[in-house]
Motif scaffolding. Structure first.
Motif, mmCIF file in Angstrom:
data_model
loop_
_atom_site.group_PDB
_atom_site.id
_atom_site.type_symbol
_atom_site.label_atom_id
_atom_site.label_comp_id
_atom_site.label_asym_id
_atom_site.label_seq_id
_atom_site.Cartn_x
_atom_site.Cartn_y
_atom_site.Cartn_z
ATOM 1 N N VAL A 86 94.132 0.414 54.758
ATOM 2 C CA VAL A 86 94.434 1.733 55.308
ATOM 3 C C VAL A 86 95.520 2.376 54.458
ATOM 4 O O VAL A 86 96.602 1.802 54.272
ATOM 5 C CB VAL A 86 94.891 1.644 56.781
ATOM 6 N N ALA A 87 95.215 3.576 53.925
ATOM 7 C CA ALA A 87 96.179 4.325 53.123
ATOM 8 C C ALA A 87 95.812 5.795 53.186
ATOM 9 O O ALA A 87 94.631 6.159 53.176
ATOM 10 C CB ALA A 87 96.167 3.841 51.673
ATOM 11 N N ASP A 88 96.828 6.643 53.254
ATOM 12 C CA ASP A 88 96.620 8.096 53.263
ATOM 13 C C ASP A 88 95.656 8.529 54.357
ATOM 14 O O ASP A 88 94.803 9.406 54.154
ATOM 15 C CB ASP A 88 96.120 8.584 51.897
ATOM 16 N N LYS A 89 95.765 7.884 55.526
ATOM 17 C CA LYS A 89 94.952 8.208 56.705
ATOM 18 C C LYS A 89 93.483 7.854 56.536
ATOM 19 O O LYS A 89 92.643 8.260 57.330
ATOM 20 C CB LYS A 89 95.099 9.687 57.085
ATOM 21 N N VAL A 90 93.150 7.070 55.503
ATOM 22 C CA VAL A 90 91.780 6.613 55.254
ATOM 23 C C VAL A 90 91.721 5.106 55.432
ATOM 24 O O VAL A 90 92.499 4.374 54.818
ATOM 25 C CB VAL A 90 91.307 6.984 53.836
ATOM 26 N N ALA A 91 90.809 4.633 56.268
ATOM 27 C CA ALA A 91 90.546 3.200 56.399
ATOM 28 C C ALA A 91 89.324 2.860 55.561
ATOM 29 O O ALA A 91 88.268 3.486 55.714
ATOM 30 C CB ALA A 91 90.297 2.832 57.852
ATOM 31 N N ASP A 102 96.346 6.821 63.324
ATOM 32 C CA ASP A 102 96.728 6.978 61.919
ATOM 33 C C ASP A 102 95.515 6.976 60.997
ATOM 34 O O ASP A 102 95.667 7.146 59.781
ATOM 35 C CB ASP A 102 97.698 5.874 61.493
ATOM 36 N N VAL A 103 94.319 6.828 61.522
ATOM 37 C CA VAL A 103 93.099 6.849 60.721
ATOM 38 C C VAL A 103 92.329 8.125 61.025
ATOM 39 O O VAL A 103 91.911 8.346 62.166
ATOM 40 C CB VAL A 103 92.222 5.606 61.014
ATOM 41 N N HIS A 104 92.141 8.960 60.012
ATOM 42 C CA HIS A 104 91.410 10.220 60.169
ATOM 43 C C HIS A 104 89.980 10.122 59.643
ATOM 44 O O HIS A 104 89.106 10.886 60.069
ATOM 45 C CB HIS A 104 92.128 11.349 59.432
ATOM 46 N N ALA A 105 89.729 9.228 58.693
ATOM 47 C CA ALA A 105 88.397 9.058 58.108
ATOM 48 C C ALA A 105 88.243 7.604 57.687
ATOM 49 O O ALA A 105 89.230 6.907 57.420
ATOM 50 C CB ALA A 105 88.198 9.989 56.917
ATOM 51 N N ILE A 106 86.991 7.156 57.629
ATOM 52 C CA ILE A 106 86.695 5.758 57.301
ATOM 53 C C ILE A 106 85.671 5.705 56.176
ATOM 54 O O ILE A 106 84.684 6.453 56.195
ATOM 55 C CB ILE A 106 86.143 5.010 58.529
#
Length: 260
Positions: free
Chosen positions: A15-20, A53-57
Motif C-alpha cells: 500500500v502506497a499513495d492510497k493504492v493497494a 487509506d485505500v482509494h484504488a486497488i
C-alpha cells in the motif's frame, strides 16, 4: 496496517499513495487458483474494502503471469455430490473482488485462463501486456462458465463466442473486443498501471466508491430512472467542502499555468 488478521502465503500486499497492490504469488504453479489462494483473495479484498487509506486497488500476478486458472489437481479430487464448499469458495472470492467498494484495476502480465480469466472479469478496468492471453476454458472441461458480468463488458454476442468456443485470445484481440482498455509493452505493464492507479487514487475516495456503485446499478434502471439516480447522486456531492477545495486547487493550478 495489515489487510486482515489471517496470514497470507499466496498473496502479496503493498500500500502506497492510497493504492493497494495485490499480487498473486504462486509462480511455481502459474498462479493457479488452489483453495488457499481463493481463501486469501476473499479475505484480503474484504479487508481492503474497509480501509479508508485505500482509494484504488491494483490486482495482478506480475509481469509474467496473471493466473493459469483452476488448480486441476484440486478440481480432479472433487465429486459432484460434495462440491458445494469448493464452488462457494470460488464465488466468495469472485464477489469479494467484484463488490469491493473501491475501483479494482487488473494488470494482466501473462495468461489469464479459466478461473484466472474469471478473476479479471470481476475487476472494473483491465490492462494487459503484449504477452497476456485470455481464455474462458470451462467449456473444454465440461463446466459452465460465468456469463455475467462478461456480457456487460463485451456484449452478449461476443460473450457467447468466448464462452462457447473456449478459445484463447491474445492481448490485441482482447483490446479490440473491449475487454482490455490498453495494451502495454512487455515489462512495462506494472509501472504503467501503477501510474494510472495513483492518478485515480488522488480523487476523493467517496466519489470513487459511489461512482463504482452507480456503474453497477444503472443496468437495473430504465433510462428515466437512471437519469434520476445520477441527478440525486450528483446533488449529493456538488457544493460539498471537498468539492470546493478541489475547485480552488484546480483554479490555482490554472492561474499558475497562465502566468508562465
Amino acid at each position: 496496517m495489515p489487510a486482515s488478521r489471517m496470514e497470507y502465503r499466496y498473496l502479496l500486499l503493498d500500500v502506497a499513495d492510497k493504492v493497494a497492490t495485490v499480487t498473486i504469488n504462486r509462480p511455481d504453479k502459474g498462479n493457479a487458483l488452489a483453495p488457499d489462494v481463493l481463501e486469501e483473495a476473499a479475505s484480503m479484498f474484504s479487508a481492503l474494502g474497509r480501509r479508508e487509506d485505500v482509494h484504488a486497488i491494483v490486482f495482478t500476478g506480475g509481469e509474467k503471469y496473471f493466473s493459469a486458472g483452476f488448480d486441476l489437481n484440486e478440481i480432479r479430487k472433487l465429486e459432484k455430490a460434495s462440491n458445494e464448499a469448493y464452488t462457494a469458495l470460488f464465488h466468495r472470492a469472485y464477489r469479494a473482488v467484484l463488490f469491493c467498494p473501491q475501483p479494482v484495476i487488473c494488470a494482466v502480465g501473462g495468461p489469464a485462463i479459466a478461473g484466472g480469466f474469471d478473476l479479471t472479469m470481476m475487476c472494473d478496468i483491465r490492462y494487459a501486456s503484449t504477452r497476456a492471453k485470455f481464455g474462458q476454458r470451462e467449456i473444454v472441461l465440461a463446466l459452465t462458465p460465468i456469463m455475467d458480468p462478461l456480457w456487460r463488458i463485451v456484449g452478449l454476442g461476443r460473450a457467447k463466442e468466448v464462452a462457447l468456443t473456449g478459445r484463447i485470445y491474445n492481448a490485441q484481440e482482447a483490446e479490440r473486443m473491449g475487454y482490455v482498455s490498453q495494451v502495454f509493452p512487455e515489462g512495462e505493464l506494472l509501472a504503467s498501471v501503477e501510474k494510472i492507479a495513483r492518478a485515480m487514487a488522488a480523487s476523493d475516495r467517496t466519489a470513487l466508491v459511489e461512482t463504482k456503485r452507480l456503474s453497477n446499478q444503472l443496468l437495473n434502471h430504465d433510462l428515466d430512472g437512471a437519469m434520476r439516480v445520477q441527478e440525486w447522486l450528483f446533488r449529493s456531492f456538488i457544493g460539498s467542502e471537498e468539492n470546493h477545495q478541489r475547485i480552488d486547487a484546480l483554479q490555482a493550478q490554472l492561474a499558475a499555468a497562465r502566468r508562465k
